[in-house]
Design a protein around this motif. Structure first.
Motif, short mmCIF file in Angstrom:
data_model
loop_
_atom_site.label_atom_id
_atom_site.label_comp_id
_atom_site.label_asym_id
_atom_site.label_seq_id
_atom_site.Cartn_x
_atom_site.Cartn_y
_atom_site.Cartn_z
N ASP A 1 0.83 -1.21 0.00
CA ASP A 1 0.00 0.00 0.00
C ASP A 1 0.86 1.26 0.00
O ASP A 1 0.55 2.24 -0.69
CB ASP A 1 -0.93 0.00 1.22
N ALA A 2 1.95 1.26 0.77
CA ALA A 2 2.79 2.45 0.87
C ALA A 2 3.52 2.76 -0.42
O ALA A 2 3.76 3.92 -0.75
CB ALA A 2 3.79 2.30 2.01
N PRO B 1 4.07 -5.22 10.10
CA PRO B 1 2.64 -5.32 10.39
C PRO B 1 1.95 -3.97 10.51
O PRO B 1 0.77 -3.84 10.23
CB PRO B 1 2.60 -6.08 11.73
N VAL B 2 2.71 -2.95 10.94
CA VAL B 2 2.19 -1.59 11.05
C VAL B 2 3.19 -0.68 10.34
O VAL B 2 4.40 -0.85 10.49
CB VAL B 2 2.02 -1.15 12.52
N LEU B 3 2.69 0.28 9.58
CA LEU B 3 3.58 1.22 8.91
C LEU B 3 3.01 2.62 9.12
O LEU B 3 2.15 3.07 8.37
CB LEU B 3 3.69 0.89 7.42
N ALA C 1 3.82 10.78 -0.29
CA ALA C 1 2.62 11.31 -0.94
C ALA C 1 1.48 10.29 -0.88
O ALA C 1 1.66 9.11 -1.16
CB ALA C 1 2.93 11.68 -2.39
N GLY C 2 0.32 10.75 -0.49
CA GLY C 2 -0.84 9.87 -0.43
C GLY C 2 -0.88 8.97 0.79
O GLY C 2 -1.70 8.05 0.87
N THR C 3 0.04 9.19 1.76
CA THR C 3 0.04 8.41 3.00
C THR C 3 -0.04 9.36 4.19
O THR C 3 0.08 10.58 4.04
CB THR C 3 1.33 7.57 3.15
N ASP C 4 -0.24 8.77 5.37
CA ASP C 4 -0.22 9.54 6.61
C ASP C 4 1.06 9.31 7.39
O ASP C 4 1.14 9.61 8.59
CB ASP C 4 -1.43 9.16 7.48
N LEU C 5 2.09 8.78 6.74
CA LEU C 5 3.33 8.45 7.42
C LEU C 5 3.98 9.69 8.01
O LEU C 5 4.04 10.74 7.37
CB LEU C 5 4.30 7.77 6.45
N GLU C 6 4.46 9.55 9.24
CA GLU C 6 5.22 10.61 9.89
C GLU C 6 6.70 10.27 9.83
O GLU C 6 7.09 9.11 9.87
CB GLU C 6 4.75 10.79 11.33
N VAL C 7 7.54 11.31 9.76
CA VAL C 7 8.96 11.14 9.48
C VAL C 7 9.80 11.74 10.60
O VAL C 7 9.52 12.85 11.07
CB VAL C 7 9.34 11.82 8.15
N THR C 8 10.84 11.01 10.99
CA THR C 8 11.87 11.56 11.86
C THR C 8 13.17 11.57 11.08
O THR C 8 13.67 10.51 10.68
CB THR C 8 12.04 10.74 13.14
N LEU C 9 13.72 12.77 10.85
CA LEU C 9 15.04 12.91 10.24
C LEU C 9 16.07 12.75 11.35
O LEU C 9 15.98 13.39 12.39
CB LEU C 9 15.17 14.27 9.57
N PHE C 10 17.07 11.89 11.13
CA PHE C 10 17.95 11.44 12.22
C PHE C 10 19.41 11.53 11.78
O PHE C 10 19.77 11.09 10.68
CB PHE C 10 17.60 10.00 12.58
N LEU D 1 9.71 1.88 9.53
CA LEU D 1 10.48 1.78 8.30
C LEU D 1 11.74 2.60 8.47
O LEU D 1 11.68 3.75 8.92
CB LEU D 1 9.67 2.31 7.10
N LEU D 2 12.88 2.01 8.13
CA LEU D 2 14.16 2.71 8.21
C LEU D 2 14.61 3.08 6.82
O LEU D 2 14.65 2.23 5.92
CB LEU D 2 15.20 1.82 8.89
N VAL D 3 14.94 4.35 6.60
CA VAL D 3 15.46 4.83 5.33
C VAL D 3 16.90 5.24 5.53
O VAL D 3 17.22 6.03 6.43
CB VAL D 3 14.63 6.03 4.80
N ALA D 4 17.79 4.72 4.70
CA ALA D 4 19.21 5.05 4.78
C ALA D 4 19.69 5.45 3.40
O ALA D 4 19.39 4.78 2.41
CB ALA D 4 20.03 3.87 5.30
N GLY D 5 20.43 6.54 3.32
CA GLY D 5 20.95 7.00 2.04
C GLY D 5 22.42 6.68 1.91
O GLY D 5 23.17 6.72 2.89
N GLU D 6 22.84 6.32 0.69
CA GLU D 6 24.26 6.15 0.43
C GLU D 6 24.95 7.51 0.50
O GLU D 6 24.34 8.54 0.24
CB GLU D 6 24.48 5.52 -0.94
#
Length: 255
Positions: A27-28, A110-112, A137-146, A202-207
């Motif tokens: 869905d995401a 299970p939860v995003l 876009a199109g989601t309710d996801l909240e973000v923490t920049l770390f 969800l963990l996002v990591a950039g090169e």
């Protein structure tokens, strides 16, 4: 607002091990073109042709079923099947071949609801923000920049980095109220990221930069994916180039 068609995400799935893509992930990422890579990593003594003859039909059927799930969600999806002796090399090569901006290393989800974005430096911040805005876009996801600073003296630089990333996200259409920023000081960035990731879904990591592309993707991102219970989205740099010494005979086909 970013155009989802400007981005593409590679999602490798070990289809013969029963690995699946959680519905929350489907869905995401439904609004972004994805490449589903059904793969099977083989022991050195097993040839790719032998594996394809033995398991190819079953693996393709599993991949087709998964592709249908994405199509039913309205996703623009391409699928490829590979039998390989080095899954990470195959992930990298297919990401280059298919011009993928990111690779999603799967874990259960299970939860995003919340996303942790680990930023190491200001290299590729705009690129990371554009793709992240497309995901949001199109989601309710909240973000923490770390950001993890190695010493207290680096805290202010880390705060400036996260403010730049926040501004890029807001400029791409993400509501500022959805974005938090956290800088910590820790001598072990990986451990600090994992501790923070435990509070997110969800963990996002950039090169960071081309000279360490293989090191980051093969080592740090893989360790993060193995040690966290979250899916890990590795956003690749804009410098994608195929190398002449990469092995390509991994018994692969595409659709």
């Amino acid at each position: 607002m970013p155009d989802p068609r400007d981005h593409r995400v590679l999602i490798p799935v070990d289809v013969l091990e029963g690995q699946s893509v959680p519905r929350t992930i489907v869905d995401a990422f439904a609004s972004i073109p994805v490449v589903l890579l059904g793969y099977r990593e083989l022991p050195d003594q097993t040839g790719t042709d032998q594996a394809r003859d033995q398991y190819g039909d079953r693996a393709q059927a599993e991949l087709d079923e998964l592709r249908t799930v994405f199509e039913d969600a309205g996703c623009d999806v391409t699928s490829r099947l590979a039998f390989t002796h080095d899954r990470l090399k195959t992930f990298e090569r297919v990401a280059v071949d298919e011009s993928c901006d990111a690779v999603l290393l799967l874990n259960p989800a299970p939860v995003l609801e919340t996303v942790l974005v680990a930023l190491r430096s200001d290299v590729n911040v705009e690129h990371i923000a554009r793709l992240l805005a497309t995901v949001l876009a199109g989601t309710d996801l909240e973000v923490t920049l770390f950001h993890v600073a190695s010493a207290e003296a680096g805290r202010d630089d880390g705060a400036e980095l996260l403010e730049r990333a926040r501004s890029e996200l807001v400029g791409a259409g993400v509501d500022a109220d959805r974005i938090d920023r956290t800088v910590v000081v820790d001598g072990s960035p990986t451990d600090a990221i994992l501790e923070a990731a435990a509070e997110h879904d969800l963990l996002v990591a950039g090169e960071s930069r081309p000279s360490v592309r293989r090191f980051v993707f093969r080592d740090r991102a893989e360790r993060l994916a193995e040690r966290t219970v979250d899916p890990v989205l590795v956003i690749r740099g804009e410098y994608l180039e195929s190398t002449d010494d990469e092995e390509t005979d991994d018994g692969e086909n595409s659709e």
